[in-house]
Design an enzyme around this catalytic site. Structure first.
Site, PDB file in Angstrom:
ATOM      1  N   THR A  44      -9.447  32.727   1.550  1.00 41.82           N
ATOM      2  CA  THR A  44      -9.861  33.947   2.221  1.00 41.82           C
ATOM      3  C   THR A  44     -10.862  33.582   3.316  1.00 41.82           C
ATOM      4  O   THR A  44     -11.071  32.390   3.593  1.00 41.82           O
ATOM      5  CB  THR A  44     -10.366  34.993   1.195  1.00 41.82           C
ATOM      6  OG1 THR A  44     -10.636  36.206   1.903  1.00 41.82           O
ATOM      7  CG2 THR A  44     -11.614  34.550   0.452  1.00 41.82           C
TER       8      THR A  44
ATOM      9  N   ASP B   4       0.486  37.558   2.495  1.00 36.12           N
ATOM     10  CA  ASP B   4       0.090  38.885   2.987  1.00 36.12           C
ATOM     11  C   ASP B   4       1.300  39.631   3.549  1.00 36.12           C
ATOM     12  O   ASP B   4       1.361  40.863   3.509  1.00 36.12           O
ATOM     13  CB  ASP B   4      -0.972  38.763   4.089  1.00 36.12           C
ATOM     14  CG  ASP B   4      -2.323  38.327   3.539  1.00 36.12           C
ATOM     15  OD1 ASP B   4      -2.632  38.663   2.372  1.00 36.12           O
ATOM     16  OD2 ASP B   4      -3.072  37.645   4.267  1.00 36.12           O
TER      17      ASP B   4
ATOM     18  N   LYS C 270      -8.624  30.939   6.396  1.00 38.97           N
ATOM     19  CA  LYS C 270      -7.172  31.153   6.498  1.00 38.97           C
ATOM     20  C   LYS C 270      -6.499  30.355   7.622  1.00 38.97           C
ATOM     21  O   LYS C 270      -5.347  29.974   7.500  1.00 38.97           O
ATOM     22  CB  LYS C 270      -6.864  32.640   6.663  1.00 38.97           C
ATOM     23  CG  LYS C 270      -7.056  33.438   5.394  1.00 38.97           C
ATOM     24  CD  LYS C 270      -6.580  34.869   5.594  1.00 38.97           C
ATOM     25  CE  LYS C 270      -6.665  35.654   4.307  1.00 38.97           C
ATOM     26  NZ  LYS C 270      -5.985  36.952   4.395  1.00 38.97           N
TER      27      LYS C 270
END
Ligand code: ATR
Length: 286
Positions: free
Chosen positions: A69, A110, A73
């Site tokens: 995170t 994601d 990233k």
């Protein structure tokens, strides 16, 4: 009851700086308990300049992998042995997997998280995949745009305060004619044509200014979703719901994005349920 950790326990975690805010330990911890797996998922506070060392330590320590995170990233990419197509297209990695031979594979879940959140809420059909308007051009917008492309949207328009940032993102994502950029003052005309509106900006998040837009030009059958999930019902979503649009909150994206990593590390594709939603929300969100 206290969990017994042994040499057989499969371990994964989340690398971030700071990492205390991450809800991933709660998410993966829930699934590990729910499925009775011999695993653990831990927060790993990794300073920005230590991401390479931390990633290379994963196979050395016998860990299964990690989520990545903020702020790792993008900077993690050069330290992975391979990144898959999705991570390459998004330009960011949020999941690292230690393979049998100890090499590291990076992916971006994601994209899956965003599309699964919409699809499991009932979003489907050709008519709904005509034109999407995406507010924001930051890191979160990248995964959303790749997801929209893969879902088959005919046109995707980015609307952002800084036009140059949106143009850079468009050029960088190289999606040809499907992807275009418009300034905020063109929003009303865009909404008229939209079958989906997505907020990827931080506006509307607890502690941030509200996202103030006039939804009146948006057709009532258009879907509205927000990647902000603190609060769960952002003012964008409650306004849209009030006028009758189908809305999807952002918590599902977080929960679904965890699934591919969990499956790779712990060998089980976990379910996203109402009980999980309440557990991850805890008491701090409303
Ligand atoms: P993330 O990686 O989470 O998407 P980010 O890269 O900081 O975060 O991007 C935040 C997005 O919210 C950007 O699109 C930003 O617009 P700019 O590119 O113009 O900065 C948008 N944003 C943040 N605060 C905003 C505000 N007050 N008004 C309009 N847009 C805002």
């Amino acid at each position: 009851m206290m969990k017994d950790l042994t040499g057989k326990t499969q371990i994964a975690g989340v690398m971030g700086w700071p990492v205390g805010h991450s809800r991933s330990p709660r998410l993966h911890g829930y699934w590990l308990t729910r499925y009775g797996l011999d695993g653990a998922y831990i927060p790993l506070p990794v300073k920005p300049d230590k991401i390479g060392e931390a990633l290379r330590a994963l196979p050395v320590l016998g860990l299964r992998g990690a989520n990545l995170t903020i702020p790792h990233k993008e900077t993690a990419i050069p330290f992975l042995d391979e990144i898959d197509d999705l991570a390459r297209r998004v330009g960011a990695v949020n999941t690292a997997i230690v393979r049998e031979d100890g090499s590291l594979l990076g992916t971006n879940t994601d994209v899956f998280g965003f599309s699964q959140n919409l699809l499991t809420a009932g979003f489907s059909g050709q008519d709904s995949k005509k034109a999407a308007t995406v507010l924001g051009a930051g890191g979160a917008a990248r995964a959303v745009i790749v997801a929209l492309e893969d879902m088959g949207f005919e046109s995707i328009t980015i609307v952002n305060r800084s036009l140059d940032k949106a143009e850079k993102l468009r050029d960088n994502l190289q999606q040809g004619k499907k992807l275009s950029v418009q300034p905020w003052d063109k929003l009303a005309g865009l909404l008229e044509q939209s079958s989906l509106l997505v907020n990827t900006t931080s506006l509307g998040m607890v502690g941030q200014p509200e996202l103030e837009i006039d939804l009146s030009p948006l057709p009532l059958q258009a879907w509205v979703t927000d990647i902000v999930y603190t609060p769960l019902m952002t003012s964008l979503l409650s306004e849209a719901k009030k006028r009758g649009n189908p809305v999807v909150d952002g918590l599902g994206m977080l929960l679904h994005q965890g699934r591919p990593g969990f499956a790779a590390w712990f060998g089980k594709d976990p379910e996203v349920t109402e009980d999980l939603r309440s557990f991850v929300l805890g008491e701090s969100l409303s």
